[in-house]
Write a protein that holds these residues in place. Structure first.
Motif, PDB file in Angstrom:
ATOM      1  N   MET A 519       0.991  -1.396   0.045  1.00 32.42           N
ATOM      2  CA  MET A 519      -0.108   0.092  -0.139  1.00 32.42           C
ATOM      3  C   MET A 519       0.935   1.340   0.072  1.00 32.42           C
ATOM      4  O   MET A 519       0.352   2.425   0.230  1.00 32.42           O
ATOM      5  N   GLY A 520       2.242   1.151  -0.111  1.00 33.47           N
ATOM      6  CA  GLY A 520       2.823   2.241   0.070  1.00 33.47           C
ATOM      7  C   GLY A 520       3.504   2.904  -1.400  1.00 33.47           C
ATOM      8  O   GLY A 520       2.550   2.765  -2.296  1.00 33.47           O
ATOM      9  N   THR A 521       4.674   3.143  -1.679  1.00 40.48           N
ATOM     10  CA  THR A 521       5.028   3.346  -3.117  1.00 40.48           C
ATOM     11  C   THR A 521       5.612   2.334  -3.797  1.00 40.48           C
ATOM     12  O   THR A 521       5.817   2.491  -4.978  1.00 40.48           O
ATOM     13  N   ASP A 522       5.377   1.148  -3.590  1.00 42.40           N
ATOM     14  CA  ASP A 522       5.710   0.163  -4.082  1.00 42.40           C
ATOM     15  C   ASP A 522       4.857  -0.001  -5.604  1.00 42.40           C
ATOM     16  O   ASP A 522       3.668  -0.315  -5.497  1.00 42.40           O
ATOM     17  N   PRO A 523       5.412  -0.246  -6.745  1.00 40.11           N
ATOM     18  CA  PRO A 523       4.611  -0.350  -7.952  1.00 40.11           C
ATOM     19  C   PRO A 523       3.866  -1.546  -8.091  1.00 40.11           C
ATOM     20  O   PRO A 523       2.901  -1.560  -8.750  1.00 40.11           O
ATOM     21  N   ALA A 524       4.231  -2.622  -7.066  1.00 40.48           N
ATOM     22  CA  ALA A 524       3.374  -3.825  -7.303  1.00 40.48           C
ATOM     23  C   ALA A 524       2.128  -3.506  -6.796  1.00 40.48           C
ATOM     24  O   ALA A 524       1.128  -4.709  -6.989  1.00 40.48           O
ATOM     25  N   SER A 525       1.782  -2.401  -6.030  1.00 41.33           N
ATOM     26  CA  SER A 525       0.372  -1.955  -5.558  1.00 41.33           C
ATOM     27  C   SER A 525      -0.622  -1.540  -6.540  1.00 41.33           C
ATOM     28  O   SER A 525      -1.535  -0.891  -6.079  1.00 41.33           O
ATOM     29  N   ILE A 526      -0.214  -1.710  -8.038  1.00 41.65           N
ATOM     30  CA  ILE A 526      -0.770  -0.971  -9.100  1.00 41.65           C
ATOM     31  C   ILE A 526      -2.278  -1.190  -9.199  1.00 41.65           C
ATOM     32  O   ILE A 526      -3.226  -0.457  -9.690  1.00 41.65           O
ATOM     33  N   TRP A 527      -2.636  -2.473  -8.745  1.00 40.33           N
ATOM     34  CA  TRP A 527      -4.203  -2.817  -8.641  1.00 40.33           C
ATOM     35  C   TRP A 527      -4.846  -2.669  -7.465  1.00 40.33           C
ATOM     36  O   TRP A 527      -5.791  -3.153  -7.184  1.00 40.33           O
ATOM     37  N   ALA A 528      -4.093  -2.101  -6.350  1.00 46.14           N
ATOM     38  CA  ALA A 528      -4.898  -1.749  -5.362  1.00 46.14           C
ATOM     39  C   ALA A 528      -5.244  -0.449  -5.373  1.00 46.14           C
ATOM     40  O   ALA A 528      -4.529   0.520  -5.434  1.00 46.14           O
ATOM     41  N   TYR A 529      -6.624  -0.139  -5.193  1.00 43.30           N
ATOM     42  CA  TYR A 529      -7.007   1.013  -5.719  1.00 43.30           C
ATOM     43  C   TYR A 529      -7.608   1.861  -4.373  1.00 43.30           C
ATOM     44  O   TYR A 529      -8.344   1.499  -3.784  1.00 43.30           O
ATOM     45  N   ARG A 530      -6.553   2.734  -3.930  1.00 47.58           N
ATOM     46  CA  ARG A 530      -7.079   3.638  -2.702  1.00 47.58           C
ATOM     47  C   ARG A 530      -8.202   4.573  -3.152  1.00 47.58           C
ATOM     48  O   ARG A 530      -7.901   5.455  -4.079  1.00 47.58           O
ATOM     49  N   GLY A 531      -9.316   4.372  -2.683  1.00 52.06           N
ATOM     50  CA  GLY A 531     -10.484   5.430  -2.610  1.00 52.06           C
ATOM     51  C   GLY A 531     -10.241   6.550  -1.841  1.00 52.06           C
ATOM     52  O   GLY A 531      -9.160   7.005  -1.547  1.00 52.06           O
ATOM     53  N   ASP A 532     -11.396   6.969  -1.482  1.00 54.50           N
ATOM     54  CA  ASP A 532     -11.340   8.144  -0.548  1.00 54.50           C
ATOM     55  C   ASP A 532     -10.900   7.724   1.026  1.00 54.50           C
ATOM     56  O   ASP A 532     -11.004   6.604   1.271  1.00 54.50           O
ATOM     57  N   GLY A 533     -10.391   8.803   1.718  1.00 49.03           N
ATOM     58  CA  GLY A 533     -10.093   8.508   3.012  1.00 49.03           C
ATOM     59  C   GLY A 533      -8.701   8.235   3.304  1.00 49.03           C
ATOM     60  O   GLY A 533      -8.340   8.096   4.514  1.00 49.03           O
ATOM     61  N   TRP A 534      -7.849   8.228   2.439  1.00 50.72           N
ATOM     62  CA  TRP A 534      -6.306   7.645   2.569  1.00 50.72           C
ATOM     63  C   TRP A 534      -5.504   9.094   2.539  1.00 50.72           C
ATOM     64  O   TRP A 534      -5.814  10.085   1.672  1.00 50.72           O
ATOM     65  N   CYS A 535      -4.306   8.881   3.086  1.00 52.95           N
ATOM     66  CA  CYS A 535      -3.577  10.160   3.200  1.00 52.95           C
ATOM     67  C   CYS A 535      -2.420   9.625   2.078  1.00 52.95           C
ATOM     68  O   CYS A 535      -2.650   8.616   1.305  1.00 52.95           O
ATOM     69  N   ALA A 536      -1.665  10.698   1.803  1.00 50.07           N
ATOM     70  CA  ALA A 536      -0.364  10.140   1.048  1.00 50.07           C
ATOM     71  C   ALA A 536       0.392   9.051   1.478  1.00 50.07           C
ATOM     72  O   ALA A 536       0.346   8.827   2.566  1.00 50.07           O
ATOM     73  N   PRO A 537       0.596   8.215   0.374  1.00 53.37           N
ATOM     74  CA  PRO A 537       1.268   6.796   0.483  1.00 53.37           C
ATOM     75  C   PRO A 537       2.776   7.210   1.061  1.00 53.37           C
ATOM     76  O   PRO A 537       3.209   8.281   0.682  1.00 53.37           O
TER      77      PRO A 537
END
Length: 650
Positions: A519-537
């Motif tokens: 969930m951080g800045t790892d490109p492997a999280s490309i299909w993890a879609y952060r919607g509303d409610g999250w701060c910057a990774p």
């Protein structure tokens, strides 16, 4: 001697014809002008606000006092047609031109040169922003002060309203207010109530101008200030001080590069470190010579000094920002000429030089406006309007530029950066910038999710840069992208657009169950879609910054069985955090986060198998700031932290 000299009487004959021609030229430019982001943004904020309270909330990230938005809000109660914004600007411009021509104490030729200047004829005359309204109110304040000193409420009210347009004008307003108080010190009792009203309006302007803490270009009271000595930064500020009186460029490009230095550098070999201080000293000396009156000079020094310090300490700006120094000079010149029985030849000559240079810049900018569109958004919107159905799915990349196209269409646009479909741009940190030119950018899967969620497999995509279509389709075979139109930038360097047909095949693109997603800045999280409610990774993962945060998965196919969501969660402080998991609107369980580890919740088959689109909401029981727990100075309101997410079959 009367406060208003005979020079302010309305001239007759040829001068009136020239005045009328300049006014007609400016009005033509207004209605021919292709509006850009900042103009449309304020209009759309007003149109989207049901009441003034909603308006204040919607403009919390704008960093401006509210007067302009309040005026727009009143207009949008009658119509949301953008042409009404042009009409409003035309009314303001007529007010500026008429005030200068009929009421100012300048000589006739000085008035004509001023009306031809870059800032009056173009920057504040054509562009429909808060600055024009502020300039008109400042002119009104000076005229009221000179003509109606027995009625102080009028000029104090004008100053207070002007302060509520933009911070740079607020500073000029304060300088004028101090000058007026000193001059009227023999009648302070009469000034107390009007000046008190002014003080309240200024206080409200300052409070409203402070952007929300989550504003990505500098939120809160203390962010983005420079209080240390920086010679390079100081030279840049001097460059802008000089540019306020030298709106000359090597090319007809005042908006994006309204500096004189490129023109100088094309003729002499001298660095900006040398040219800027010399230019600033010369133009400032000319200003003081032109004023030639002690009280007007004192006000100008205060006003220009305050704006200069603001440019240095807070934000080096553009012509619209430092041009307020030129307006401060005109206001003080107006005051000086009204008090002077005679004006020296040297003062006349210095004034003529400054105004003549400004007029050259105004003519240059006018020729540029006649030759090419200010922004290409209107042309791109026209193409879309005539080639696609009204209900087409419309998406845009680099939201703060593509948004302009949406404004002309009066059609909401989906922005993968914020995963939202909005009528205006919220400049908060949840609207992270995403590079869309690389195939591995999260921009593309977020776009696919949005289209599938709306049951759309085709749509229109507006971008500001080209895309390597071949590389994109190799990386994501389910995408089809075809460029339909291209509009190259003109005056605004970011005002070029590319219009694409886009199609998505959900069976060939999506999340493969069992794939761990960082969930951080790892490109492997490309299909993890952060919607509303999250701060910057962050490098370790991501914090939720609201009571509810969401993840959305677009699966390669509709599940045939139940699923299990695996979430690696962390909490803040010593107290356990209770998190309720909701899948596609159904409460599927609650976990109590006590340790830094994985937590799992089963998703029933009837919920998981309803659609290939699975939205997971995390509702936390409480939020807290790290600072309140003694964990540094972080004042963000945080809920739960997530390192990794995984969706498993069964």
């Amino acid at each position: 001697m009367p406060l208003i000299s005979k020079r302010c009487r309305l001239p007759r004959g040829g001068a009136d014809i020239v005045f009328f021609a300049l006014l007609m030229l400016c009005l033509f430019l207004i209605f021919d002008h292709a509006m850009w982001l900042d103009e449309i943004q304020a209009w759309e904020i007003a149109a989207a606000s049901a009441n003034p309270l909603a308006l204040f909330h919607n403009m919390s990230n704008e960093g401006h006092p509210p007067l302009w938005h309040l005026v727009l809000w009143l207009v949008t109660r009658m119509t949301e047609d953008l042409r009404a914004l042009a009409l409003l600007q035309a009314v303001i411009t007529i007010g500026i031109f008429t005030t200068i021509w009929r009421l100012s104490s300048l000589a006739v030729y000085e008035k004509l040169l001023l009306l031809s200047s870059y800032y009056i004829l173009f920057e504040y005359g054509v562009l429909a922003r808060t600055y024009g309204l502020g300039v008109l109110l400042l002119f009104g304040a000076v005229h009221s002060y000179l003509r109606h000193q027995d009625r102080p409420l009028l000029y104090w009210l004008c100053l207070g309203l002007a302060a509520n347009t933009v911070a740079h004008i607020t500073l000029v307003s304060l300088a004028l207010a101090l000058g007026f108080l000193v001059e009227q010190r023999h009648a302070l009792r009469r000034q107390i109530l009007p000046a008190g009203l002014y003080a309240v309006l200024v206080a409200l302007a300052v409070v409203w101008a402070i952007p929300a803490a989550d504003t990505w270009f500098g939120g809160g009271v203390y962010d983005k200030w420079t209080f240390v000595w920086d010679p390079e930064h100081f030279v840049a500020a001097l460059d802008e001080l000089a540019s306020a009186f030298l709106p000359l460029t090597k090319s007809i490009d005042h908006f994006s590069n309204p500096l004189y230095y490129p023109l100088v550098a094309s003729h002499i070999d001298a660095s900006l470190d040398v040219v800027a201080p010399i230019a600033a000293v010369v133009v400032y000396a000319l200003c003081l010579i032109a004023l030639g009156e002690r009280r007007a000079m004192a006000i100008f020094v205060m006003a220009s000094g305050a704006v200069f310090l603001f440019l240095y300490a807070k934000m080096l700006g553009y012509a619209r920002h430092y041009g307020i120094i030129f307006i401060a000079f005109i206001l003080c010149l107006w005051l000086a000429r009204a008090r002077q029985a005679t004006v020296t030849r040297l003062s006349r000559a210095a004034t003529a030089v400054l105004l003549l240079v400004g007029a050259v810049g105004g003519i240059d900018a006018t020729l540029g406006a006649l030759r090419r569109p200010f922004d290409q958004a209107r042309n791109a919107a026209t193409f879309i309007r005539y080639n696609y159905p009204e209900d087409v799915f419309l998406a845009g990349g680099e939201f703060h530029y593509a948004f302009s196209v949406s404004g002309f269409l009066a059609h909401p646009m989906y922005y993968p950066e914020c995963q939202c479909q909005e009528q205006f741009i919220r400049w908060n940190r949840q609207h992270e910038m995403l590079a869309f030119t690389t195939p591995d950018s999260p921009f593309w899967p977020r776009l696919a999710i949005a289209m599938m969620a709306r049951a759309r497999d085709q749509g229109v995509l507006v971008l500001t840069e080209s895309v390597d279509v071949a590389a994109l389709t190799r990386r994501w075979p389910g995408f089809s992208l075809v460029e339909r139109a291209r509009y190259v930038p003109q005056t605004v360097p970011t005002g070029g657009y590319r219009v694409y047909d886009i199609a998505v095949d959900p069976t060939r693109i999506g999340y493969q169950p069992g794939t761990p997603l960082a969930m951080g800045t790892d490109p492997a999280s490309i299909w993890a879609y952060r919607g509303d409610g999250w701060c910057a990774p962050e490098s370790w993962g991501i914090w939720s910054c609201a009571r509810q945060a969401s993840l959305t998965f677009l699966l390669t196919r509709t599940p045939q069985s139940g699923m299990t969501v695996q979430l690696h969660l962390v909490h803040l402080g010593d107290k356990p955090q209770e998190v309720t998991i909701v899948a596609n609107g159904v409460n599927v369980g609650t976990v109590v986060v006590t340790d830094d580890r994985f937590y799992s919740v089963a998703i029933p088959r009837d919920v998981a198998a309803a659609s290939p689109l699975l939205q997971i909401n995390l509702d936390v029981a409480r939020t807290v700031t790290p600072k309140s727990l003694g964990l540094g100075e972080d004042i963000r309101t945080l809920g739960i932290g997530m390192r990794t997410a995984r969706l498993d079959p069964g």
